[in-house]
Design a protein around this motif. Structure first.
Motif, PDB file in Angstrom:
ATOM      1  N   GLU A  43      45.874  37.104  44.173  1.00  0.00           N
ATOM      2  CA  GLU A  43      44.459  36.731  44.196  1.00  0.00           C
ATOM      3  C   GLU A  43      43.588  37.949  43.893  1.00  0.00           C
ATOM      4  O   GLU A  43      42.581  37.846  43.174  1.00  0.00           O
ATOM      5  CB  GLU A  43      44.079  36.126  45.542  1.00  0.00           C
TER       6      GLU A  43
ATOM      7  N   ASP B 137      40.871  38.167  41.037  1.00  0.00           N
ATOM      8  CA  ASP B 137      39.471  38.513  41.285  1.00  0.00           C
ATOM      9  C   ASP B 137      38.996  39.659  40.387  1.00  0.00           C
ATOM     10  O   ASP B 137      37.800  39.850  40.222  1.00  0.00           O
ATOM     11  CB  ASP B 137      39.266  38.893  42.753  1.00  0.00           C
TER      12      ASP B 137
ATOM     13  N   HIS C 113      50.342  27.210  41.802  1.00  0.00           N
ATOM     14  CA  HIS C 113      49.012  27.263  41.198  1.00  0.00           C
ATOM     15  C   HIS C 113      48.219  26.005  41.517  1.00  0.00           C
ATOM     16  O   HIS C 113      47.017  26.058  41.801  1.00  0.00           O
ATOM     17  CB  HIS C 113      49.143  27.453  39.682  1.00  0.00           C
ATOM     18  N   ASP C 114      48.900  24.857  41.499  1.00  0.00           N
ATOM     19  CA  ASP C 114      48.236  23.577  41.723  1.00  0.00           C
ATOM     20  C   ASP C 114      47.926  23.293  43.187  1.00  0.00           C
ATOM     21  O   ASP C 114      47.109  22.413  43.479  1.00  0.00           O
ATOM     22  CB  ASP C 114      49.097  22.429  41.177  1.00  0.00           C
ATOM     23  N   THR C 115      48.563  24.018  44.114  1.00  0.00           N
ATOM     24  CA  THR C 115      48.408  23.697  45.540  1.00  0.00           C
ATOM     25  C   THR C 115      47.753  24.797  46.374  1.00  0.00           C
ATOM     26  O   THR C 115      47.400  24.544  47.522  1.00  0.00           O
ATOM     27  CB  THR C 115      49.773  23.363  46.168  1.00  0.00           C
ATOM     28  N   SER C 116      47.583  25.972  45.820  1.00  0.00           N
ATOM     29  CA  SER C 116      47.013  27.089  46.574  1.00  0.00           C
ATOM     30  C   SER C 116      45.651  27.468  46.007  1.00  0.00           C
ATOM     31  O   SER C 116      45.525  27.736  44.812  1.00  0.00           O
ATOM     32  CB  SER C 116      47.949  28.308  46.509  1.00  0.00           C
ATOM     33  N   LYS C 117      44.661  27.536  46.865  1.00  0.00           N
ATOM     34  CA  LYS C 117      43.317  27.927  46.428  1.00  0.00           C
ATOM     35  C   LYS C 117      43.333  29.338  45.840  1.00  0.00           C
ATOM     36  O   LYS C 117      42.720  29.588  44.799  1.00  0.00           O
ATOM     37  CB  LYS C 117      42.351  27.843  47.615  1.00  0.00           C
ATOM     38  N   ALA C 118      44.041  30.253  46.484  1.00  0.00           N
ATOM     39  CA  ALA C 118      44.107  31.641  46.013  1.00  0.00           C
ATOM     40  C   ALA C 118      44.802  31.723  44.659  1.00  0.00           C
ATOM     41  O   ALA C 118      44.309  32.369  43.724  1.00  0.00           O
ATOM     42  CB  ALA C 118      44.831  32.520  47.033  1.00  0.00           C
TER      43      ALA C 118
ATOM     44  N   GLY D 278      45.297  29.311  42.568  1.00  0.00           N
ATOM     45  CA  GLY D 278      44.566  28.506  41.600  1.00  0.00           C
ATOM     46  C   GLY D 278      43.546  29.298  40.792  1.00  0.00           C
ATOM     47  O   GLY D 278      43.130  28.873  39.716  1.00  0.00           O
ATOM     48  N   LYS D 279      43.137  30.470  41.290  1.00  0.00           N
ATOM     49  CA  LYS D 279      42.184  31.336  40.582  1.00  0.00           C
ATOM     50  C   LYS D 279      42.818  32.054  39.391  1.00  0.00           C
ATOM     51  O   LYS D 279      42.115  32.556  38.519  1.00  0.00           O
ATOM     52  CB  LYS D 279      41.666  32.431  41.519  1.00  0.00           C
TER      53      LYS D 279
END
Length: 187
Positions: free
Chosen positions: A52, A56, A83-88, A90-91
């Motif tokens: 992440e 960023d 990638h599809d299940t984690s907010k971090a 997914g960035k």
């Protein structure tokens, strides 16, 4: 034997990037600066914080013309699911390379045989495919994208300015050194 200055070994792998599976090889990285960012495993603890942090800082990597490749011994399918299940995760806009055979991890000498996982290894590769920076940390120690970016800027500066070197804590725009006999013992 140190890997510094050595050319990356041939490899072929599949990565997940921007919603697609893509092929990546040593030929893919020639002609540009690249970072290979090895981490132990998807769906873990320290790893998503590091990935992440890289995500960023994607704009800075882009500005420097650096391609980032996250690499673990998971498959590219696992990378997509994460990638599809984690907010971090997914960035992430950079490629996540699947290395289930550990060929790439072995090529960079970061494979932990008894665990079947990669160490936390960071490798900066120049446009000629040669390793200019490497860092390997213990499994419980996360890395910092800002420090990696500082090191990349220094490596790019040195590559563009033969005869100059970047001292400790060098930041872009600060004074460099030109090694010479008159500097011996004067610093």
């Amino acid at each position: 034997m140190s890997l510094i200055g050595t050319e990356i070994k041939p490899f072929k792998a599949t990565a997940f990037k921007a919603g697609k599976f893509i092929d990546v090889s040593e030929a893919s990285v020639k002609g540009k600066w690249s970072v290979f960012f090895f981490y132990p495993a998807d769906f873990t603890f320290v790893c998503p914080t590091e990935l992440e942090d890289l995500a960023d800082n994607q704009a800075e990597f882009d500005k420097l013309g650096v391609e980032v490749y996250g690499v673990s011994t998971d498959t590219h399918f696992s990378h997509k699911a994460w990638h599809d299940t984690s907010k971090a995760i997914g960035k992430i806009k950079y490629a996540l390379i699947g290395d289930p055979t550990a060929k790439l991890s072995r090529n960079f000498d970061v494979y932990i045989e008894e665990a079947g996982l990669a160490d936390r290894g960071t490798f900066v590769v120049d446009p000629d495919g040669k390793i200019q920076i490497l860092e390997i940390t213990a499994g419980g120690v996360g890395r910092n994208a800002a420090e990696l970016i500082r090191k990349i800027k220094a490596a790019q500066y040195v590559a563009a300015h033969p005869g100059e070197v970047c001292p400790a804590k060098w930041e872009e725009g600060r004074k460099t050194l030109a090694p010479s006999l008159d500097l011996v013992g004067a610093i």
